[in-house]
Design a protein around this motif. Structure first.
Motif, short mmCIF file in Angstrom:
data_model
loop_
_atom_site.label_atom_id
_atom_site.label_comp_id
_atom_site.label_asym_id
_atom_site.label_seq_id
_atom_site.Cartn_x
_atom_site.Cartn_y
_atom_site.Cartn_z
N ILE A 42 0.98 -0.96 0.10
CA ILE A 42 -0.05 -0.02 -0.03
C ILE A 42 0.78 1.17 -0.17
O ILE A 42 2.06 1.42 0.59
CB ILE A 42 -1.13 -0.01 1.35
CG1 ILE A 42 -1.73 -1.12 1.30
CG2 ILE A 42 -1.64 1.01 1.29
CD1 ILE A 42 -2.46 -1.32 2.45
N HIS A 43 0.51 2.42 -0.58
CA HIS A 43 1.02 3.65 -0.63
C HIS A 43 0.19 4.46 0.24
O HIS A 43 -1.11 4.39 0.37
CB HIS A 43 1.03 4.13 -2.03
CG HIS A 43 1.99 3.19 -2.89
ND1 HIS A 43 1.44 2.39 -3.74
CD2 HIS A 43 3.36 3.13 -3.14
CE1 HIS A 43 2.20 1.55 -4.26
NE2 HIS A 43 3.60 2.07 -4.07
N PRO B 29 5.34 -0.15 4.67
CA PRO B 29 6.00 -1.60 4.66
C PRO B 29 5.30 -2.98 4.67
O PRO B 29 5.94 -3.75 4.30
CB PRO B 29 6.66 -1.37 6.10
CG PRO B 29 5.94 -0.41 6.75
CD PRO B 29 5.62 0.53 5.91
N ASN B 30 3.92 -2.82 4.99
CA ASN B 30 3.22 -3.98 5.08
C ASN B 30 2.95 -4.40 3.59
O ASN B 30 2.33 -3.66 2.75
CB ASN B 30 2.04 -3.72 5.72
CG ASN B 30 2.07 -3.31 7.53
OD1 ASN B 30 3.35 -3.44 7.58
ND2 ASN B 30 1.14 -2.84 8.02
N LYS B 31 3.01 -5.71 3.43
CA LYS B 31 2.86 -6.56 2.01
C LYS B 31 1.36 -6.89 2.16
O LYS B 31 0.92 -7.17 3.02
CB LYS B 31 3.79 -7.35 1.92
CG LYS B 31 5.19 -7.21 1.83
CD LYS B 31 5.65 -6.00 0.83
CE LYS B 31 7.03 -5.60 0.85
NZ LYS B 31 7.28 -4.17 0.56
N ILE B 32 0.75 -7.00 0.87
CA ILE B 32 -0.53 -7.46 0.56
C ILE B 32 -0.31 -8.87 0.23
O ILE B 32 0.44 -9.06 -0.68
CB ILE B 32 -1.27 -6.78 -0.02
CG1 ILE B 32 -1.55 -5.45 0.20
CG2 ILE B 32 -2.50 -7.60 -0.44
CD1 ILE B 32 -2.11 -4.37 -0.57
N SER B 33 -0.86 -9.91 0.55
CA SER B 33 -0.56 -11.31 0.12
C SER B 33 -1.29 -11.57 -1.07
O SER B 33 -2.59 -10.96 -1.48
CB SER B 33 -1.00 -12.46 1.19
OG SER B 33 -2.41 -12.73 1.05
N GLU B 34 -0.62 -12.32 -1.99
CA GLU B 34 -1.36 -12.39 -3.39
C GLU B 34 -2.58 -13.32 -3.24
O GLU B 34 -3.57 -13.32 -3.98
CB GLU B 34 -0.44 -13.07 -4.29
CG GLU B 34 0.72 -12.41 -4.58
CD GLU B 34 1.72 -13.09 -5.59
OE1 GLU B 34 1.89 -14.36 -6.06
OE2 GLU B 34 2.73 -12.33 -5.84
N GLU B 35 -2.76 -14.11 -2.32
CA GLU B 35 -3.79 -14.97 -2.11
C GLU B 35 -5.11 -14.17 -1.71
O GLU B 35 -6.33 -14.59 -1.75
CB GLU B 35 -3.64 -15.74 -0.74
CG GLU B 35 -2.70 -16.82 -0.94
CD GLU B 35 -1.25 -16.23 -0.75
OE1 GLU B 35 -0.89 -15.61 0.30
OE2 GLU B 35 -0.48 -16.85 -1.69
#
Length: 145
Positions: free
Chosen positions: A99-100, A113-119
């Motif tokens: 996220i931006h 810094p938090n990533k989003i899962s592809e799932e």
């Protein structure tokens, strides 16, 4: 070979002085950079350098983006912005999913810094682009009030 040249080479980009300078400039920034920000920084630095022109910047940014070194952010301001991609977070969609945050006060856009899962993305749809932007007031601007 310098560290920057190794990074460029590892992404399949032929190192040049201009490409190294553009990469180092982007790497130093804590928020994303618009094309005009990049152009201003280099025109001021190299007024006598005729190779620092718009076409050179566009071409190099496109190469960097195509090779996954940087990603483009559409934060709703009508001006594309660019930031260094997390090279350790490549996935199905070619770049790291995160996220931006766009501050409506200082107008800076940063990668969170938090990533989003592809799932979490639907399997039965074909995703061609992902653009996740939160808008509000950043910590630094909130402290002003």
């Amino acid at each position: 070979m310098t560290k920057t040249e190794k990074i460029l080479s590892n992404h399949g980009i032929r190192p040049s002085k201009m490409r190294s300078e553009i990469y180092k400039f982007l790497k130093r920034k804590q928020s994303s950079v618009s094309f005009s920000d990049l152009e201003k920084a280099f025109v001021q630095k190299s007024e006598t350098n005729k190779t620092a022109n718009r076409t050179t910047f566009y071409r190099n940014l496109k190469i960097f983006e195509d090779k996954g070194l940087i990603h483009q952010i559409n934060d709703g301001t009508g001006m594309a912005k660019f930031a260094i991609s997390d090279e350790n977070a490549k996935g199905k969609y070619g770049t790291d999913l995160h996220i931006h945050f766009h501050c409506t006060d200082c107008r800076k856009t940063t990668c969170l810094p938090n990533k989003i899962s592809e799932e979490s993305l639907p399997e039965d749809y074909e995703v061609s682009d992902v653009n996740l932007v939160l808008k509000g007031i950043c910590k630094k601007c909130r402290q002003k009030y």
